[in-house]
Design a protein around this motif. Sequence first.
Motif, PDB file in Angstrom:
ATOM      1  N   ILE A 115      -7.616  17.298   3.395  1.00 38.72           N
ATOM      2  CA  ILE A 115      -7.932  17.217   4.832  1.00 38.72           C
ATOM      3  C   ILE A 115      -6.908  16.409   5.617  1.00 38.72           C
ATOM      4  CG2 ILE A 115     -10.405  17.577   4.483  1.00 38.72           C
ATOM      5  CD1 ILE A 115     -10.763  14.524   5.058  1.00 38.72           C
ATOM      6  N   ARG A 138      -4.774  18.224   8.277  1.00 41.29           N
ATOM      7  CA  ARG A 138      -5.614  18.632   9.409  1.00 41.29           C
ATOM      8  C   ARG A 138      -5.870  17.451  10.349  1.00 41.29           C
ATOM      9  NH1 ARG A 138     -11.447  21.700   8.833  1.00 41.29           N
ATOM     10  NH2 ARG A 138     -11.611  22.249  11.044  1.00 41.29           N
ATOM     11  N   ASN A 158     -13.345  20.160  17.989  1.00 41.55           N
ATOM     12  CA  ASN A 158     -14.484  21.083  17.959  1.00 41.55           C
ATOM     13  C   ASN A 158     -14.546  21.847  16.633  1.00 41.55           C
ATOM     14  OD1 ASN A 158     -15.505  20.363  20.445  1.00 41.55           O
ATOM     15  ND2 ASN A 158     -14.468  22.013  21.540  1.00 41.55           N
ATOM     16  N   ALA A 159     -13.409  22.256  16.108  1.00 41.59           N
ATOM     17  CA  ALA A 159     -13.383  22.966  14.825  1.00 41.59           C
ATOM     18  C   ALA A 159     -13.851  22.058  13.688  1.00 41.59           C
ATOM     19  CB  ALA A 159     -11.979  23.506  14.546  1.00 41.59           C
ATOM     20  N   MET A 160     -13.451  20.797  13.713  1.00 37.79           N
ATOM     21  CA  MET A 160     -13.894  19.854  12.681  1.00 37.79           C
ATOM     22  C   MET A 160     -15.410  19.667  12.744  1.00 37.79           C
ATOM     23  SD  MET A 160     -11.008  16.907  12.856  1.00 37.79           S
ATOM     24  CE  MET A 160      -9.276  17.305  12.725  1.00 37.79           C
ATOM     25  N   ARG A 162     -17.601  21.784  14.038  1.00 37.40           N
ATOM     26  CA  ARG A 162     -18.221  23.058  13.673  1.00 37.40           C
ATOM     27  C   ARG A 162     -18.170  23.265  12.155  1.00 37.40           C
ATOM     28  NH1 ARG A 162     -15.806  25.598  17.250  1.00 37.40           N
ATOM     29  NH2 ARG A 162     -13.935  26.078  16.063  1.00 37.40           N
ATOM     30  N   ASP A 163     -17.004  23.040  11.560  1.00 40.05           N
ATOM     31  CA  ASP A 163     -16.843  23.238  10.119  1.00 40.05           C
ATOM     32  C   ASP A 163     -17.714  22.273   9.319  1.00 40.05           C
ATOM     33  OD1 ASP A 163     -15.015  25.170  10.818  1.00 40.05           O
ATOM     34  OD2 ASP A 163     -13.253  24.020  10.187  1.00 40.05           O
ATOM     35  N   GLY A 164     -17.936  21.087   9.858  1.00 36.27           N
ATOM     36  CA  GLY A 164     -18.778  20.101   9.185  1.00 36.27           C
ATOM     37  C   GLY A 164     -20.255  20.279   9.470  1.00 36.27           C
ATOM     38  N   LYS A 165     -20.581  21.323  10.262  1.00 38.61           N
ATOM     39  CA  LYS A 165     -21.977  21.579  10.647  1.00 38.61           C
ATOM     40  C   LYS A 165     -22.607  20.309  11.215  1.00 38.61           C
ATOM     41  CE  LYS A 165     -22.561  25.268   7.248  1.00 38.61           C
ATOM     42  NZ  LYS A 165     -21.176  25.523   7.096  1.00 38.61           N
ATOM     43  N   THR A 224     -23.436  13.983   9.996  1.00 35.38           N
ATOM     44  CA  THR A 224     -23.634  14.765   8.779  1.00 35.38           C
ATOM     45  C   THR A 224     -24.624  14.011   7.903  1.00 35.38           C
ATOM     46  OG1 THR A 224     -21.805  13.676   7.651  1.00 35.38           O
ATOM     47  CG2 THR A 224     -21.307  15.755   8.747  1.00 35.38           C
ATOM     48  N   THR A 239     -15.966  16.137   4.060  1.00 38.54           N
ATOM     49  CA  THR A 239     -16.649  16.646   5.259  1.00 38.54           C
ATOM     50  C   THR A 239     -17.064  15.496   6.155  1.00 38.54           C
ATOM     51  OG1 THR A 239     -17.437  18.590   4.070  1.00 38.54           O
ATOM     52  CG2 THR A 239     -18.637  17.983   6.081  1.00 38.54           C
ATOM     53  N   LEU A 298     -14.004  14.077   7.934  1.00 40.43           N
ATOM     54  CA  LEU A 298     -13.589  14.953   9.041  1.00 40.43           C
ATOM     55  C   LEU A 298     -14.509  14.813  10.246  1.00 40.43           C
ATOM     56  CD1 LEU A 298     -12.517  18.428   7.591  1.00 40.43           C
ATOM     57  CD2 LEU A 298     -11.136  16.854   8.941  1.00 40.43           C
TER      58      LEU A 298
END
Length: 184
Positions: free
Chosen positions: A62, A65, A82-84, A86-89, A107, A115, A118
């Motif tokens: 990671i 990134r 935003n992608a981080m 979203r990807d981490g839910k 999280t 995760t 991030l």
Amino acid sequence: MVFIHDTKTALTAVTDLVNTLPGRDDPDTLTTLADFDAFLEANPYSGAVRRDESELEAVRRIRPRLRELWDVDRDGAVPLVNAMLRDGKALPQLVIHDGYDWHIHATSDDAPLATRILVEAAMAFVDVIRADEYDRVRVCSADDCDSVYIDYSRNGSKRYCDTGNCGNRMNVNAYRLRKARESA
């Protein structure tokens, strides 16, 4: 620039993690479990931490990134953050633990460490973006260093990282150059 405790803690951790990447003349400093333990000792994370080879490799993956956050401006950081998230839910929740007042976890404690790193980094950068302080997200100005840092100085004038002796080294170089010009 004043940020709440969890934001500053996450910014410090992500800066430390990014600075483990190999640089101009610097080797990768997150290659062994001992390196990983030292990073986690300096930057503790709540929740499950296995400290094994698999987790180390996930955290190593990671880093590029996260490094991208220093290569963009405020507007360019928004899609990365935003992608981080979203990807981490990410599902932000207020929590209180370990003597810290109410703060946000986005999280679960059993999410993989990479995760959580991030998402915590993304949440911290949300605060930087919302505070309109992205100009303090910097790369060292020394000509032989590409380490990153966040400028917390009052007037925003910090130019060098704290990972090497960059500020001192560059000041000595400038002094020697001035002296050489004076004697020429």
